[in-house]
Design a protein around this motif. Structure first.
Motif, PDB file in Angstrom:
ATOM      1  N   PHE A 189      -8.645   2.102   1.989  1.00  0.00           N
ATOM      2  CA  PHE A 189      -8.098   0.792   1.446  1.00  0.00           C
ATOM      3  C   PHE A 189      -6.357   1.656   1.790  1.00  0.00           C
ATOM      4  O   PHE A 189      -5.752   0.397   2.041  1.00  0.00           O
ATOM      5  CB  PHE A 189      -8.556   1.022  -0.376  1.00  0.00           C
ATOM      6  N   ARG A 190      -5.892   2.784   2.860  1.00  0.00           N
ATOM      7  CA  ARG A 190      -4.387   2.839   2.538  1.00  0.00           C
ATOM      8  C   ARG A 190      -4.605   2.282   4.349  1.00  0.00           C
ATOM      9  O   ARG A 190      -3.566   1.985   4.610  1.00  0.00           O
ATOM     10  CB  ARG A 190      -4.643   4.398   2.741  1.00  0.00           C
ATOM     11  N   ARG A 191      -5.690   2.336   5.223  1.00  0.00           N
ATOM     12  CA  ARG A 191      -5.365   2.236   6.456  1.00  0.00           C
ATOM     13  C   ARG A 191      -5.689   0.294   6.327  1.00  0.00           C
ATOM     14  O   ARG A 191      -4.814   0.325   6.450  1.00  0.00           O
ATOM     15  CB  ARG A 191      -6.823   2.252   6.666  1.00  0.00           C
ATOM     16  N   VAL A 192      -6.074  -0.358   5.369  1.00  0.00           N
ATOM     17  CA  VAL A 192      -5.958  -1.862   5.304  1.00  0.00           C
ATOM     18  C   VAL A 192      -4.693  -2.277   4.816  1.00  0.00           C
ATOM     19  O   VAL A 192      -4.115  -3.040   5.680  1.00  0.00           O
ATOM     20  CB  VAL A 192      -7.211  -2.203   3.893  1.00  0.00           C
ATOM     21  N   ARG A 193      -3.995  -1.121   3.629  1.00  0.00           N
ATOM     22  CA  ARG A 193      -3.084  -1.085   3.878  1.00  0.00           C
ATOM     23  C   ARG A 193      -1.480  -1.885   4.735  1.00  0.00           C
ATOM     24  O   ARG A 193      -0.854  -2.373   5.292  1.00  0.00           O
ATOM     25  CB  ARG A 193      -1.907  -1.211   2.295  1.00  0.00           C
ATOM     26  N   GLU A 194      -1.866  -0.497   5.685  1.00  0.00           N
ATOM     27  CA  GLU A 194      -1.312  -0.130   6.955  1.00  0.00           C
ATOM     28  C   GLU A 194      -1.203  -1.388   7.695  1.00  0.00           C
ATOM     29  O   GLU A 194      -0.862  -1.474   8.493  1.00  0.00           O
ATOM     30  CB  GLU A 194      -1.647   0.767   7.406  1.00  0.00           C
ATOM     31  N   LEU A 195      -2.011  -1.382   8.056  1.00  0.00           N
ATOM     32  CA  LEU A 195      -2.733  -2.909   9.124  1.00  0.00           C
ATOM     33  C   LEU A 195      -2.051  -4.524   8.911  1.00  0.00           C
ATOM     34  O   LEU A 195      -1.929  -5.277   9.548  1.00  0.00           O
ATOM     35  CB  LEU A 195      -4.128  -2.953   9.111  1.00  0.00           C
TER      36      LEU A 195
ATOM     37  N   HIS B 178     -10.567  -3.280  -8.637  1.00  0.00           N
ATOM     38  CA  HIS B 178      -9.736  -5.045  -8.005  1.00  0.00           C
ATOM     39  C   HIS B 178      -8.493  -5.525  -8.618  1.00  0.00           C
ATOM     40  O   HIS B 178      -6.993  -6.060  -7.588  1.00  0.00           O
ATOM     41  CB  HIS B 178     -10.598  -5.841  -7.771  1.00  0.00           C
ATOM     42  N   PHE B 179      -7.699  -5.630  -9.235  1.00  0.00           N
ATOM     43  CA  PHE B 179      -6.608  -5.743 -10.036  1.00  0.00           C
ATOM     44  C   PHE B 179      -5.330  -5.348  -9.410  1.00  0.00           C
ATOM     45  O   PHE B 179      -4.194  -5.803  -9.216  1.00  0.00           O
ATOM     46  CB  PHE B 179      -6.515  -6.253 -12.147  1.00  0.00           C
ATOM     47  N   ASP B 180      -5.842  -4.112  -9.633  1.00  0.00           N
ATOM     48  CA  ASP B 180      -4.636  -2.457  -8.695  1.00  0.00           C
ATOM     49  C   ASP B 180      -4.892  -3.139  -6.903  1.00  0.00           C
ATOM     50  O   ASP B 180      -3.477  -3.620  -6.278  1.00  0.00           O
ATOM     51  CB  ASP B 180      -4.800  -1.560  -9.217  1.00  0.00           C
ATOM     52  N   THR B 181      -5.931  -2.972  -6.699  1.00  0.00           N
ATOM     53  CA  THR B 181      -6.463  -3.168  -4.738  1.00  0.00           C
ATOM     54  C   THR B 181      -5.324  -4.330  -4.547  1.00  0.00           C
ATOM     55  O   THR B 181      -4.346  -4.599  -3.288  1.00  0.00           O
ATOM     56  CB  THR B 181      -7.409  -2.326  -4.463  1.00  0.00           C
ATOM     57  N   VAL B 182      -6.008  -5.666  -4.979  1.00  0.00           N
ATOM     58  CA  VAL B 182      -5.319  -6.665  -4.364  1.00  0.00           C
ATOM     59  C   VAL B 182      -4.080  -7.247  -4.404  1.00  0.00           C
ATOM     60  O   VAL B 182      -3.421  -7.353  -2.922  1.00  0.00           O
ATOM     61  CB  VAL B 182      -6.553  -8.024  -4.873  1.00  0.00           C
TER      62      VAL B 182
ATOM     63  N   LEU C 152       4.291   4.793 -12.304  1.00  0.00           N
ATOM     64  CA  LEU C 152       3.587   3.650 -13.204  1.00  0.00           C
ATOM     65  C   LEU C 152       4.775   2.231 -13.008  1.00  0.00           C
ATOM     66  O   LEU C 152       4.122   0.893 -13.442  1.00  0.00           O
ATOM     67  CB  LEU C 152       4.253   3.736 -14.749  1.00  0.00           C
ATOM     68  N   ALA C 153       5.939   2.026 -12.755  1.00  0.00           N
ATOM     69  CA  ALA C 153       6.490   1.197 -12.865  1.00  0.00           C
ATOM     70  C   ALA C 153       5.698   0.574 -11.147  1.00  0.00           C
ATOM     71  O   ALA C 153       6.058  -1.108 -11.669  1.00  0.00           O
ATOM     72  CB  ALA C 153       8.177   1.534 -11.693  1.00  0.00           C
ATOM     73  N   ASP C 154       4.912   0.471 -11.005  1.00  0.00           N
ATOM     74  CA  ASP C 154       3.938  -0.357  -9.802  1.00  0.00           C
ATOM     75  C   ASP C 154       3.046  -1.371  -9.857  1.00  0.00           C
ATOM     76  O   ASP C 154       2.692  -1.702  -9.824  1.00  0.00           O
ATOM     77  CB  ASP C 154       3.472   0.284  -8.390  1.00  0.00           C
ATOM     78  N   HIS C 155       2.730  -1.247 -11.364  1.00  0.00           N
ATOM     79  CA  HIS C 155       1.036  -2.061 -12.119  1.00  0.00           C
ATOM     80  C   HIS C 155       1.808  -3.006 -12.856  1.00  0.00           C
ATOM     81  O   HIS C 155       0.809  -2.730 -13.951  1.00  0.00           O
ATOM     82  CB  HIS C 155       0.980  -0.232 -12.853  1.00  0.00           C
ATOM     83  N   ARG C 156       3.184  -3.047 -13.319  1.00  0.00           N
ATOM     84  CA  ARG C 156       2.991  -4.877 -13.552  1.00  0.00           C
ATOM     85  C   ARG C 156       2.479  -5.932 -12.764  1.00  0.00           C
ATOM     86  O   ARG C 156       1.839  -6.503 -14.380  1.00  0.00           O
ATOM     87  CB  ARG C 156       4.482  -4.725 -13.073  1.00  0.00           C
ATOM     88  N   ARG C 157       2.087  -5.590 -12.241  1.00  0.00           N
ATOM     89  CA  ARG C 157       1.410  -7.015 -11.416  1.00  0.00           C
ATOM     90  C   ARG C 157      -0.415  -6.425 -11.800  1.00  0.00           C
ATOM     91  O   ARG C 157      -0.654  -7.492 -12.118  1.00  0.00           O
ATOM     92  CB  ARG C 157       1.103  -6.795  -9.567  1.00  0.00           C
ATOM     93  N   PRO C 158      -0.270  -5.683 -11.250  1.00  0.00           N
ATOM     94  CA  PRO C 158      -2.031  -5.775 -11.986  1.00  0.00           C
ATOM     95  C   PRO C 158      -2.276  -5.221 -13.849  1.00  0.00           C
ATOM     96  O   PRO C 158      -3.134  -6.328 -14.469  1.00  0.00           O
ATOM     97  CB  PRO C 158      -2.595  -3.839 -11.380  1.00  0.00           C
ATOM     98  N   ALA C 159      -1.601  -4.999 -14.077  1.00  0.00           N
ATOM     99  CA  ALA C 159      -1.723  -5.117 -15.605  1.00  0.00           C
ATOM    100  C   ALA C 159      -1.456  -7.030 -16.466  1.00  0.00           C
ATOM    101  O   ALA C 159      -2.016  -7.092 -16.532  1.00  0.00           O
ATOM    102  CB  ALA C 159      -0.424  -5.023 -16.078  1.00  0.00           C
TER     103      ALA C 159
END
Length: 510
Positions: free
Chosen positions: A175-181, A233-237, A457-464
């Motif tokens: 999943f990290r590799r997808v993000r890097e690409l 999925h709510f977090d990863t996408v 935690l501060a990065d999780h507004r969008r998935p929430a």
């Protein structure tokens, strides 16, 4: 470098046994964690918990606390006193919150108020009736704001305070590799991600009587698939989408339409009579008629949920998303009796997921996890398609526009392994979870800087907010007697931008 922290684990159920305790035992072996103490409800605290690494068995003492209503945002005084006694007695320096998620909020708020760093399990919070009550669904988004405010306050008082969210795909090498690409092509072309199709099926075949008799992920409290594996999925996408955001193309709004199945739908797909024909002993075991089951499960949560999402910038669609989350999928359950220990693992539950990320005319990424269950003696390659550890990433790039790009390449399990020696991270969920725990404790020990943390935690507004929107859509439809309603629209700004990830951004002086 700081001394190893003694850790308090709040919630020691099957999820903790399978995921957190092996990682904590490895951290103890590495000198990152000191003692590990548990807290749980009386039935789970009756005896010490066995855990450990090969050749190094351990016992974790567990202190009982009394249950309290999930609607509370603050711990009851009696529970707080127990926790304070444990913290003082065992010199606790960090907390893992791994309870049922409807009580994550009060435990996390208590730890932050106490100045104790927190490793918070996903999802951040959820509320009973979230799939049928719009107010409960909205509260999921509001809870994030409450947590973030408490985090900012705690950081002002305790500059070393950290809250890390254990959503393990952020540490998973594939999943990290997808993000890097994605980031690489965005940098080269200024093109964001234009669409994401994600699906997850866990093959959980629950027989009709088990819908009532076997509790699973608080399905009987009015929430289901979206509140546990769905959060990944709510977090990863959004995490992937953020890697492709460019100036003027940042996502600031989502439009979400969710459709779900509930127990009544599942009982129509495969009826009580169907089960009796397929499993002859079922009729003798099952005490319920179909009408009994419909009545008993009327307020239950979603079984499967499919989302259509528009990710917008100033009213224009930057990306389209289709997110399919299913319990009702290929399973390898055969026997009539459920597996010992409940439905968390076993009963044929498997891991299969597929993600297709399109980045305009420049790149397509196909991440495939096509696993089955098998014994070691069956001669099956565990890393091949159908193996227990299968994972594969296909990368397609427009080599007609960029001759230096490769038209297609396949990254297999071996290609996706990160690091070496003691720092090796395998492309498996278990290895990623261990990495999450190691990073959290490594930061507290001064070995890892704050800027290196993958899941603050501060990065999780969008998935929430995506999770809240999914439940709002389900709940509004339920409140409208199952008839379609207008899509849910929520703002989707980040809580903090990448450039602001500093102490000053959280209200702490530089």
């Amino acid at each position: 470098m700081s001394a190893a922290m003694n850790v308090l684990v709040i919630g020691v159920g099957p999820h903790t046994h399978l995921n957190h305790l092996p990682a904590l035992a490895a951290a103890q072996d590495a000198g990152l964690a000191g003692t590990v103490t548990g807290v749980d409800l009386p039935h789970a605290a009756a005896c010490a918990v066995e855990y450990g690494t090969p050749g190094r068995p351990r016992r974790m003492p567990v202190t009982p606390v009394q249950p309290f209503p999930a609607s509370r945002s603050a711990l009851p005084d009696a529970v707080r006193r127990v926790l304070e006694d444990v913290v003082g007695r065992d010199r606790i320096g960090a907390v893992v919150v791994a309870t049922e998620p409807s009580v994550h909020l009060p435990y996390a708020l208590w730890a932050m108020e106490r100045g104790l760093p927190v490793l918070l399990d996903k999802p951040l919070t959820v509320h009973p009736g979230a799939s049928t009550d719009p107010a409960a669904a909205q509260t999921i988004a509001d809870d994030f704001d409450t947590l973030l405010d408490a985090y900012r306050t705690a950081r002002r008082r305790h500059p070393k305070m950290v809250v890390s969210v254990l959503s393990q795909r952020r540490w998973h090498p594939a999943f990290r590799r997808v993000r890097e690409l994605i980031a690489e092509v965005a940098e080269a072309t200024n093109c964001p991600v234009s669409s994401v199709q994600s699906s997850h099926g866990d093959g959980q075949w629950r027989l009709p009587d088990e819908l009532v008799d076997l509790s699973y992920h608080s399905f009987d409290r009015g929430y289901g698939k979206a509140a546990h594996s769905g959060y990944h999925h709510f977090d990863t996408v959004p995490w992937w989408l953020a890697a492709g955001e460019r100036p003027g193309k940042e996502i600031d709004e989502i439009e979400v339409h969710a459709t779900c199945t509930r127990p009544s739908d599942v009982l129509a797909q495969l009826t009580v009579a169907d089960h009796a024909r397929l499993l002859p002993a079922f009729a003798g075991r099952n005490p319920y008629t179909e009408q009994d089951l419909l009545d008993l499960t009327a307020g239950y949560g979603e079984v499967d949920v499919f989302l259509n999402v528009a990710y917008r910038n100033r009213g224009r669609v930057m990306a389209l998303g289709n997110h399919s989350l299913a319990h009702t999928s290929f399973s390898q359950r055969g026997p009539l009796p459920p597996a010992a220990g409940g439905l968390y693992k076993g009963n044929g539950r498997i891991g299969q997921e597929i993600h297709i990320v399109q980045q305009g005319p420049f790149q397509a990424l196909h991440l495939q996890v096509l696993q089955t269950l098998h014994r070691d003696d069956e001669g099956i390659d565990p890393r091949a398609v159908g193996g227990a550890d299968h994972i594969e990433l296909h990368v397609f790039r427009n080599n007609q526009m960029r001759p230096d790009w490769q038209r297609h390449r396949t990254l297999t399990f071996a290609d996706l392994i990160q690091g070496s020696g003691d720092s090796t991270v395998l492309p498996t969920q278990r290895s990623a979870r261990t990495c999450a725990v190691t990073e959290f404790l490594g930061h507290l020990n001064g070995r890892i800087g704050r800027s290196e943390l993958a899941s603050d935690l501060a990065d999780h507004r969008r998935p929430a907010r995506l999770m809240s929107a999914a439940y709002l859509s389900m709940a509004r439809r339920a409140a409208n007697n199952g008839r379609p309603t207008s899509p849910v629209v929520l703002d989707f700004h980040r809580a903090v931008s990448p450039a602001e990830r500093s102490l000053a951004a959280l209200g702490v002086p530089r």
